[in-house]
Write a protein that holds these residues in place. Sequence first.
Motif, PDB file in Angstrom:
ATOM      1  N   ILE A  18       0.839  -1.203   0.000  1.00  0.00           N
ATOM      2  CA  ILE A  18       0.000   0.000   0.000  1.00  0.00           C
ATOM      3  C   ILE A  18       0.870   1.249   0.000  1.00  0.00           C
ATOM      4  CG2 ILE A  18      -1.575   1.365   1.441  1.00  0.00           C
ATOM      5  CD1 ILE A  18      -2.884  -1.384   2.214  1.00  0.00           C
ATOM      6  N   PHE A  19       1.847   1.301   0.883  1.00  0.00           N
ATOM      7  CA  PHE A  19       2.701   2.488   0.944  1.00  0.00           C
ATOM      8  C   PHE A  19       3.593   2.616  -0.275  1.00  0.00           C
ATOM      9  CE2 PHE A  19       1.239   3.254   5.139  1.00  0.00           C
ATOM     10  CZ  PHE A  19       1.443   4.618   5.321  1.00  0.00           C
ATOM     11  N   LEU A  20       4.026   1.503  -0.837  1.00  0.00           N
ATOM     12  CA  LEU A  20       4.865   1.563  -2.027  1.00  0.00           C
ATOM     13  C   LEU A  20       4.062   2.058  -3.231  1.00  0.00           C
ATOM     14  CD1 LEU A  20       7.615   1.207  -3.262  1.00  0.00           C
ATOM     15  CD2 LEU A  20       7.168  -1.238  -3.456  1.00  0.00           C
ATOM     16  N   VAL A  21       2.860   1.547  -3.413  1.00  0.00           N
ATOM     17  CA  VAL A  21       2.005   2.021  -4.509  1.00  0.00           C
ATOM     18  C   VAL A  21       1.690   3.503  -4.317  1.00  0.00           C
ATOM     19  CG1 VAL A  21      -0.310   1.829  -5.516  1.00  0.00           C
ATOM     20  CG2 VAL A  21       1.043  -0.228  -5.099  1.00  0.00           C
ATOM     21  N   PHE A  22       1.382   3.903  -3.090  1.00  0.00           N
ATOM     22  CA  PHE A  22       1.089   5.305  -2.799  1.00  0.00           C
ATOM     23  C   PHE A  22       2.318   6.180  -3.060  1.00  0.00           C
ATOM     24  CE2 PHE A  22       0.076   8.764   0.380  1.00  0.00           C
ATOM     25  CZ  PHE A  22      -0.913   9.348  -0.408  1.00  0.00           C
ATOM     26  N   ALA A  23       3.492   5.713  -2.655  1.00  0.00           N
ATOM     27  CA  ALA A  23       4.730   6.475  -2.877  1.00  0.00           C
ATOM     28  C   ALA A  23       5.023   6.608  -4.371  1.00  0.00           C
ATOM     29  CB  ALA A  23       5.901   5.802  -2.159  1.00  0.00           C
ATOM     30  N   VAL A  24       4.794   5.550  -5.140  1.00  0.00           N
ATOM     31  CA  VAL A  24       4.993   5.619  -6.591  1.00  0.00           C
ATOM     32  C   VAL A  24       4.003   6.609  -7.202  1.00  0.00           C
ATOM     33  CG1 VAL A  24       4.766   4.311  -8.764  1.00  0.00           C
ATOM     34  CG2 VAL A  24       6.023   3.331  -6.840  1.00  0.00           C
ATOM     35  N   PHE A  25       2.748   6.547  -6.765  1.00  0.00           N
ATOM     36  CA  PHE A  25       1.741   7.477  -7.267  1.00  0.00           C
ATOM     37  C   PHE A  25       2.122   8.930  -6.960  1.00  0.00           C
ATOM     38  CE2 PHE A  25      -2.019  10.073  -6.362  1.00  0.00           C
ATOM     39  CZ  PHE A  25      -2.601  10.092  -7.624  1.00  0.00           C
ATOM     40  N   LEU A  26       2.522   9.202  -5.723  1.00  0.00           N
ATOM     41  CA  LEU A  26       2.941  10.563  -5.359  1.00  0.00           C
ATOM     42  C   LEU A  26       4.149  11.012  -6.172  1.00  0.00           C
ATOM     43  CD1 LEU A  26       2.663  10.701  -1.454  1.00  0.00           C
ATOM     44  CD2 LEU A  26       1.232  11.878  -3.124  1.00  0.00           C
ATOM     45  N   ALA A  27       5.092  10.119  -6.363  1.00  0.00           N
ATOM     46  CA  ALA A  27       6.308  10.469  -7.104  1.00  0.00           C
ATOM     47  C   ALA A  27       6.001  10.762  -8.569  1.00  0.00           C
ATOM     48  CB  ALA A  27       7.334   9.345  -6.975  1.00  0.00           C
ATOM     49  N   GLY A  30       3.967  14.025  -8.749  1.00  0.00           N
ATOM     50  CA  GLY A  30       4.820  15.162  -8.429  1.00  0.00           C
ATOM     51  C   GLY A  30       5.801  15.488  -9.539  1.00  0.00           C
ATOM     52  N   TRP A  31       6.354  14.453 -10.140  1.00  0.00           N
ATOM     53  CA  TRP A  31       7.304  14.631 -11.234  1.00  0.00           C
ATOM     54  C   TRP A  31       6.600  15.212 -12.465  1.00  0.00           C
ATOM     55  CZ3 TRP A  31      10.173  10.035 -14.001  1.00  0.00           C
ATOM     56  CH2 TRP A  31      11.220  10.535 -14.778  1.00  0.00           C
ATOM     57  N   ALA A  32       5.407  14.681 -12.777  1.00  0.00           N
ATOM     58  CA  ALA A  32       4.670  15.131 -13.960  1.00  0.00           C
ATOM     59  C   ALA A  32       4.190  16.580 -13.815  1.00  0.00           C
ATOM     60  CB  ALA A  32       3.479  14.210 -14.219  1.00  0.00           C
ATOM     61  N   SER A  33       3.791  16.954 -12.616  1.00  0.00           N
ATOM     62  CA  SER A  33       3.255  18.310 -12.415  1.00  0.00           C
ATOM     63  C   SER A  33       4.304  19.307 -11.929  1.00  0.00           C
ATOM     64  CB  SER A  33       2.102  18.251 -11.408  1.00  0.00           C
ATOM     65  OG  SER A  33       2.583  17.887 -10.126  1.00  0.00           O
ATOM     66  N   LYS A  34       5.518  18.815 -11.703  1.00  0.00           N
ATOM     67  CA  LYS A  34       6.612  19.649 -11.174  1.00  0.00           C
ATOM     68  C   LYS A  34       6.202  20.322  -9.861  1.00  0.00           C
ATOM     69  CE  LYS A  34       9.007  20.364 -15.479  1.00  0.00           C
ATOM     70  NZ  LYS A  34       9.636  21.282 -16.395  1.00  0.00           N
ATOM     71  N   ARG A  35       5.474  19.548  -9.081  1.00  0.00           N
ATOM     72  CA  ARG A  35       5.014  20.013  -7.769  1.00  0.00           C
ATOM     73  C   ARG A  35       6.196  20.094  -6.814  1.00  0.00           C
ATOM     74  NH1 ARG A  35       1.727  15.827  -6.410  1.00  0.00           N
ATOM     75  NH2 ARG A  35       3.224  14.925  -4.979  1.00  0.00           N
ATOM     76  N   LYS A 120      13.143  16.111  -7.025  1.00  0.00           N
ATOM     77  CA  LYS A 120      13.239  15.022  -6.059  1.00  0.00           C
ATOM     78  C   LYS A 120      12.358  13.840  -6.457  1.00  0.00           C
ATOM     79  CE  LYS A 120      14.232  18.091  -2.210  1.00  0.00           C
ATOM     80  NZ  LYS A 120      14.976  17.635  -1.063  1.00  0.00           N
ATOM     81  N   TYR A 121      11.344  14.119  -7.275  1.00  0.00           N
ATOM     82  CA  TYR A 121      10.399  13.071  -7.649  1.00  0.00           C
ATOM     83  C   TYR A 121      10.965  12.068  -8.650  1.00  0.00           C
ATOM     84  CZ  TYR A 121       6.855  15.823  -5.291  1.00  0.00           C
ATOM     85  OH  TYR A 121       6.131  16.491  -4.356  1.00  0.00           O
ATOM     86  N   LYS A 122      11.907  12.483  -9.469  1.00  0.00           N
ATOM     87  CA  LYS A 122      12.441  11.589 -10.502  1.00  0.00           C
ATOM     88  C   LYS A 122      13.106  10.346  -9.911  1.00  0.00           C
ATOM     89  CE  LYS A 122      15.438  11.376 -14.544  1.00  0.00           C
ATOM     90  NZ  LYS A 122      16.347  12.128 -15.430  1.00  0.00           N
TER      91      LYS A 122
END
Length: 146
Positions: A18-27, A30-35, A120-122
């Motif tokens: 769960i946390f790994l999927v969530f971390a991948v989703f956030l990353a 974040g990378w796509a939106s340059k958040r 940091k997201y990459k």
Amino acid sequence: MYPGLLHAHNGFRWLVLIFLVFAVFLAISGWASKRSWNKADNLVGLILVIFMDIQFLLGLVLYAFVSPITKAAFADFGAAMKNSDLRFYLVEHFLMMFIALILVHIGRRKSKKKAVAWKKYKPATIFYSIALLLILAAIPWDRALF
């Protein structure tokens, strides 16, 4: 002792996933939106690393001390390597999970070191995604306890 540790290891797997999927989703998002990297991103990465470490320690105790599967495999290593089930637990599962653990640690470390917040997201995306694929490949789904 073995059934309790095995159930803990099997159950804890879901927290890791769960946390790994969530971390991948956030990353990825974040990378796509340059958040800008925020506290939530950092916290999810930290919790992921902690859960991965706990899961690995549970697995290591099972692997080295408690599991009758690995005990049988270590008793006759040559025969174990010829048996696909024993080889999976003795070598493949352990090695892929260890590599996934290292990748999660590398991803967290590299993402913390980047100076530009959105960059940091990459590394998080790349290393967490590879770790997720390895973990999904290394889970013995035919024996998984839900």
